[in-house]
Write a protein that holds these residues in place. Structure first.
Motif, PDB file in Angstrom:
ATOM      1  N   SER A 259       0.852  -1.181   0.000  1.00  0.00           N
ATOM      2  CA  SER A 259       0.000   0.000   0.000  1.00  0.00           C
ATOM      3  C   SER A 259       0.890   1.235   0.000  1.00  0.00           C
ATOM      4  O   SER A 259       2.034   1.191   0.434  1.00  0.00           O
ATOM      5  CB  SER A 259      -0.915   0.017   1.234  1.00  0.00           C
ATOM      6  OG  SER A 259      -0.144   0.080   2.415  1.00  0.00           O
TER       7      SER A 259
ATOM      8  N   GLN B 193       8.277   4.580   3.177  1.00  0.00           N
ATOM      9  CA  GLN B 193       6.940   4.296   2.658  1.00  0.00           C
ATOM     10  C   GLN B 193       6.034   5.461   3.017  1.00  0.00           C
ATOM     11  O   GLN B 193       6.005   5.918   4.165  1.00  0.00           O
ATOM     12  CB  GLN B 193       6.381   2.995   3.241  1.00  0.00           C
ATOM     13  CG  GLN B 193       5.027   2.597   2.649  1.00  0.00           C
ATOM     14  CD  GLN B 193       4.681   1.149   2.924  1.00  0.00           C
ATOM     15  OE1 GLN B 193       5.579   0.316   3.093  1.00  0.00           O
ATOM     16  NE2 GLN B 193       3.403   0.835   2.957  1.00  0.00           N
TER      17      GLN B 193
ATOM     18  N   ASP C 128       2.122   6.672   2.976  1.00  0.00           N
ATOM     19  CA  ASP C 128       0.738   6.215   2.871  1.00  0.00           C
ATOM     20  C   ASP C 128      -0.175   7.436   2.878  1.00  0.00           C
ATOM     21  O   ASP C 128      -0.447   8.020   3.930  1.00  0.00           O
ATOM     22  CB  ASP C 128       0.401   5.296   4.044  1.00  0.00           C
ATOM     23  CG  ASP C 128      -0.938   4.598   3.849  1.00  0.00           C
ATOM     24  OD1 ASP C 128      -1.695   5.012   2.960  1.00  0.00           O
ATOM     25  OD2 ASP C 128      -1.226   3.636   4.587  1.00  0.00           O
TER      26      ASP C 128
ATOM     27  N   ALA D  42      -2.199   3.187   9.030  1.00  0.00           N
ATOM     28  CA  ALA D  42      -1.290   2.123   8.602  1.00  0.00           C
ATOM     29  C   ALA D  42      -1.455   0.912   9.519  1.00  0.00           C
ATOM     30  O   ALA D  42      -1.617   1.049  10.736  1.00  0.00           O
ATOM     31  CB  ALA D  42       0.147   2.617   8.622  1.00  0.00           C
TER      32      ALA D  42
ATOM     33  N   ASP E 108       1.418  -3.491   7.097  1.00  0.00           N
ATOM     34  CA  ASP E 108       2.174  -2.463   6.372  1.00  0.00           C
ATOM     35  C   ASP E 108       3.553  -2.252   6.996  1.00  0.00           C
ATOM     36  O   ASP E 108       4.565  -2.160   6.293  1.00  0.00           O
ATOM     37  CB  ASP E 108       1.402  -1.142   6.385  1.00  0.00           C
ATOM     38  CG  ASP E 108       0.083  -1.217   5.632  1.00  0.00           C
ATOM     39  OD1 ASP E 108      -0.003  -2.011   4.678  1.00  0.00           O
ATOM     40  OD2 ASP E 108      -0.843  -0.477   5.999  1.00  0.00           O
TER      41      ASP E 108
ATOM     42  N   CYS F 139       5.843  -5.407   6.443  1.00  0.00           N
ATOM     43  CA  CYS F 139       6.308  -5.523   5.055  1.00  0.00           C
ATOM     44  C   CYS F 139       7.420  -4.524   4.763  1.00  0.00           C
ATOM     45  O   CYS F 139       8.402  -4.850   4.077  1.00  0.00           O
ATOM     46  CB  CYS F 139       5.136  -5.325   4.089  1.00  0.00           C
ATOM     47  SG  CYS F 139       3.963  -6.694   4.014  1.00  0.00           S
TER      48      CYS F 139
ATOM     49  N   TYR G 260       8.529   5.365   8.005  1.00  0.00           N
ATOM     50  CA  TYR G 260       7.148   5.327   7.517  1.00  0.00           C
ATOM     51  C   TYR G 260       6.506   6.705   7.700  1.00  0.00           C
ATOM     52  O   TYR G 260       6.625   7.310   8.760  1.00  0.00           O
ATOM     53  CB  TYR G 260       6.335   4.282   8.297  1.00  0.00           C
ATOM     54  CG  TYR G 260       5.169   3.690   7.539  1.00  0.00           C
ATOM     55  CD1 TYR G 260       4.089   4.482   7.158  1.00  0.00           C
ATOM     56  CD2 TYR G 260       5.134   2.345   7.199  1.00  0.00           C
ATOM     57  CE1 TYR G 260       3.013   3.947   6.463  1.00  0.00           C
ATOM     58  CE2 TYR G 260       4.063   1.800   6.501  1.00  0.00           C
ATOM     59  CZ  TYR G 260       3.011   2.615   6.136  1.00  0.00           C
ATOM     60  OH  TYR G 260       1.942   2.085   5.442  1.00  0.00           O
TER      61      TYR G 260
ATOM     62  N   SER H 285       2.708   8.469   7.295  1.00  0.00           N
ATOM     63  CA  SER H 285       1.280   8.166   7.122  1.00  0.00           C
ATOM     64  C   SER H 285       0.472   9.442   7.294  1.00  0.00           C
ATOM     65  O   SER H 285       0.768  10.277   8.154  1.00  0.00           O
ATOM     66  CB  SER H 285       0.825   7.115   8.130  1.00  0.00           C
ATOM     67  OG  SER H 285      -0.579   6.917   8.061  1.00  0.00           O
TER      68      SER H 285
END
Length: 287
Positions: free
Chosen positions: A201, A213, A215, A221, A225, A228, A242, A244
């Motif tokens: 995602s 990442q 999002d 999240a 997520d 991964c 991350y 988000s």
């Protein structure tokens, strides 16, 4: 950070405007290109081409979504989003720019940081061995594990003072990716590009020593997520972070704490806010 001059302030407020006609409905618009903050603090605005016609966006690639624009103040060249305009008829228009270099995949040289094509799938490779995440509620404590090195870590050097972060207001999912890219660059990461492996995602970004990442959806999240992202980073022997827009589920936050993943929430001003102690540490030390 150097104080912006009166000329810089006026450039922020008075961006170049050009008339734009939608080729689908023939509606006319007056479009002003957005300005982005260079590392030196001066505004960088993609120069619009008044003589070329806008083109409808039918599919997206990194090469077409980003352009390399030099800063008029310091000469630094960075990649910025290609100007776009959404027509009320539903067509997204890509506004032509002049005098800028588009980063092509054919120009990619190791270490140059030229972005990779979004539409290009990585060639199949033998799946490398990746460790399983530790069970929920536990952390790796044995020597040789990915989380605990065999030798004591070397002390980090004193971080270089950074200028004040200049955010970009988030109105679309593309703005969220831009905000995360600017923040990683502000932290000191270079050669930021689209990640080779697409996450389940969101959008994956890669830089030297870091996998990120982003999002931009309206759901928090999940645990999957976070795991991964960690497994992908372990397979590439790199760190991870991350971003988000809607926060994180409780079990995802606990898992990130155990795995050492910095978590940030993107507020609508475009400024990432640290969620856990790992994010605080990354903010304090940088790349």
């Amino acid at each position: 950070m150097d104080t912006l001059s009166r000329r810089d302030v006026l450039e922020w407020a008075m961006a170049e405007s050009v008339p734009v006609r939608c080729p689908a409905c023939r509606r006319e618009h007056l479009f002003a290109a957005p300005s982005y903050p260079c590392a030196c603090g001066a505004p960088v605005t993609p120069p619009l081409d008044r003589l070329a016609d806008p083109a409808p966006v039918t599919h997206r690639t990194w090469d077409e979504d980003w352009v390399t624009v030099p800063c008029d103040t310091c000469g630094r060249a960075d990649q910025w989003p290609h100007p776009e305009l959404g027509c009320p008829c539903g067509v997204m228009l890509r506004i032509p720019v002049r005098g800028v270099r588009r980063p092509l995949r054919a120009e990619v040289v190791p270490g140059t940081g030229a972005p990779a094509d979004l539409e290009t799938e990585p060639e199949p490779e033998a799946a490398p061995h990746t460790p399983e995440p530790p069970p929920p509620g536990t952390a790796a404590t044995t020597p040789g594990s990915p989380l605990i090195p065999d030798h004591p870590p070397l002390p980090r050097t004193t971080p270089t003072p950074r200028p004040v972060f200049q955010p970009v207001t988030i109105r679309t999912a593309r703005d969220a990716v831009t905000a995360a890219t600017l923040y990683l660059r502000w932290l000191g990461y270079r050669d930021i590009r689209r990640a080779d492996q697409r996450p389940p995602s969101g959008i994956g970004l890669a830089a030297r020593g870091m996998l990120a990442q982003v999002d931009p959806t309206v759901r928090p999240a999940t645990l999957r997520d976070v795991e991964c992202l960690w497994l992908t980073a372990m397979s590439e022997s790199t760190g991870c972070v991350y971003f988000s827009l809607a926060g994180y589920a409780d079990d995802a936050r606990r898992r990130a704490d155990a795995l050492g993943i910095p978590l940030f929430v993107l507020d609508l001003t475009g400024t990432p806010q640290p969620v856990n102690t790992h994010a605080d540490e990354l903010l304090a030390t940088g790349a």
